[in-house]
Design a protein around this motif. Sequence first.
Motif, mmCIF file in Angstrom:
data_model
loop_
_atom_site.group_PDB
_atom_site.id
_atom_site.type_symbol
_atom_site.label_atom_id
_atom_site.label_comp_id
_atom_site.label_asym_id
_atom_site.label_seq_id
_atom_site.Cartn_x
_atom_site.Cartn_y
_atom_site.Cartn_z
ATOM 1 N N UNK A 195 0.838 -1.195 0.000
ATOM 2 C CA UNK A 195 0.000 0.000 0.000
ATOM 3 C C UNK A 195 0.878 1.252 0.000
ATOM 4 N N UNK A 196 0.383 2.293 -0.637
ATOM 5 C CA UNK A 196 1.158 3.525 -0.766
ATOM 6 C C UNK A 196 1.290 4.253 0.565
ATOM 7 N N UNK A 206 -7.227 -3.291 5.304
ATOM 8 C CA UNK A 206 -7.383 -4.161 6.469
ATOM 9 C C UNK A 206 -8.837 -4.202 6.917
ATOM 10 N N UNK A 207 -9.507 -3.069 6.901
ATOM 11 C CA UNK A 207 -10.912 -3.001 7.287
ATOM 12 C C UNK A 207 -11.782 -3.820 6.341
ATOM 13 N N UNK A 234 -7.814 -13.053 10.277
ATOM 14 C CA UNK A 234 -6.397 -13.161 10.637
ATOM 15 C C UNK A 234 -5.532 -12.176 9.853
ATOM 16 N N UNK A 235 -6.159 -11.191 9.245
ATOM 17 C CA UNK A 235 -5.430 -10.206 8.430
ATOM 18 C C UNK A 235 -4.643 -9.242 9.322
ATOM 19 N N UNK A 236 -3.594 -8.627 8.751
ATOM 20 C CA UNK A 236 -2.773 -7.701 9.532
ATOM 21 C C UNK A 236 -1.925 -6.805 8.654
ATOM 22 N N UNK A 237 -1.189 -5.883 9.296
ATOM 23 C CA UNK A 237 -0.338 -4.917 8.603
ATOM 24 C C UNK A 237 1.107 -5.069 9.067
ATOM 25 N N UNK A 238 2.041 -4.830 8.152
ATOM 26 C CA UNK A 238 3.459 -4.784 8.504
ATOM 27 C C UNK A 238 4.119 -3.621 7.762
ATOM 28 N N UNK A 279 -1.693 -8.053 4.769
ATOM 29 C CA UNK A 279 -1.839 -9.481 4.517
ATOM 30 C C UNK A 279 -3.290 -9.874 4.777
ATOM 31 N N UNK A 280 -3.964 -10.381 3.760
ATOM 32 C CA UNK A 280 -5.354 -10.821 3.884
ATOM 33 C C UNK A 280 -5.343 -12.327 4.138
#
Length: 242
Positions: free
Chosen positions: A87-88, A97-98, A107-111, A121-122
Amino acid sequence: MRKKKVAMEKTFGQWKKQCLNKLDLSKKGSVDEDIQHVVSLLNSCEEFFTTSSCSGRIILTDGMSGLSRSNGDAVLKFEPLVLHIQCQKLEDAQLMHSVAINSGFKNSGLTVNKKGKIITAVRSTHCLEVPLSHDGKLLVEHEYIHFLTQIANQKMEENFRRLQRFYQNLQTALSSDRLHNPHPLASQEQQDLAHSKETAKIERNETTVNKPRQRSQHKTDCYHGDGDSSLLELDDCLYLFT
């Protein structure tokens, strides 16, 4: 601040171009047909691009050609959809994520890595992994294997329902986001144009005054836009297709 934002957008554009132009190094060598429409939608947006994807799969691991000929530890696995999206901006990742959470991918998340790459990550939690044999010896009855394949196929069907919800919710979210948040650079250009028109208007008014007088100071606000699957064949199947 604006120069920094432009530089970040340029860097993101370079990352996207490099990723989309490189060879697909997966065993399949191409995007799964069941998720192609989602990948195409994301890659058509300037704020996103996909780095990896899998629509979901049911497999027998251990590299054997069939349970009756296995000499290792055979495991039946169902793995749901997984999708990695760069993502930009952080706001873009939060939006993605929403959408994922609301579509059932809990179980999705951000890094964020050291280079500033922001990845959503979806993922979901409805996996399945069951050992079937050990050292070539079958541990369960064939009837139980049939039962497991039914469960795995049901999970795959639910996986595709969530995938469709994700696609629909993504379309809605992207349309709404563009409606309420126009591109920041376009917004800045509109503000600059309005400021120029206001300045020209003031100058024209001043030239119509015949007698000299003390000018009042004008204050102008300045805004900166800162898988595949089917029922298991007991003796002759490595990959399962629904």
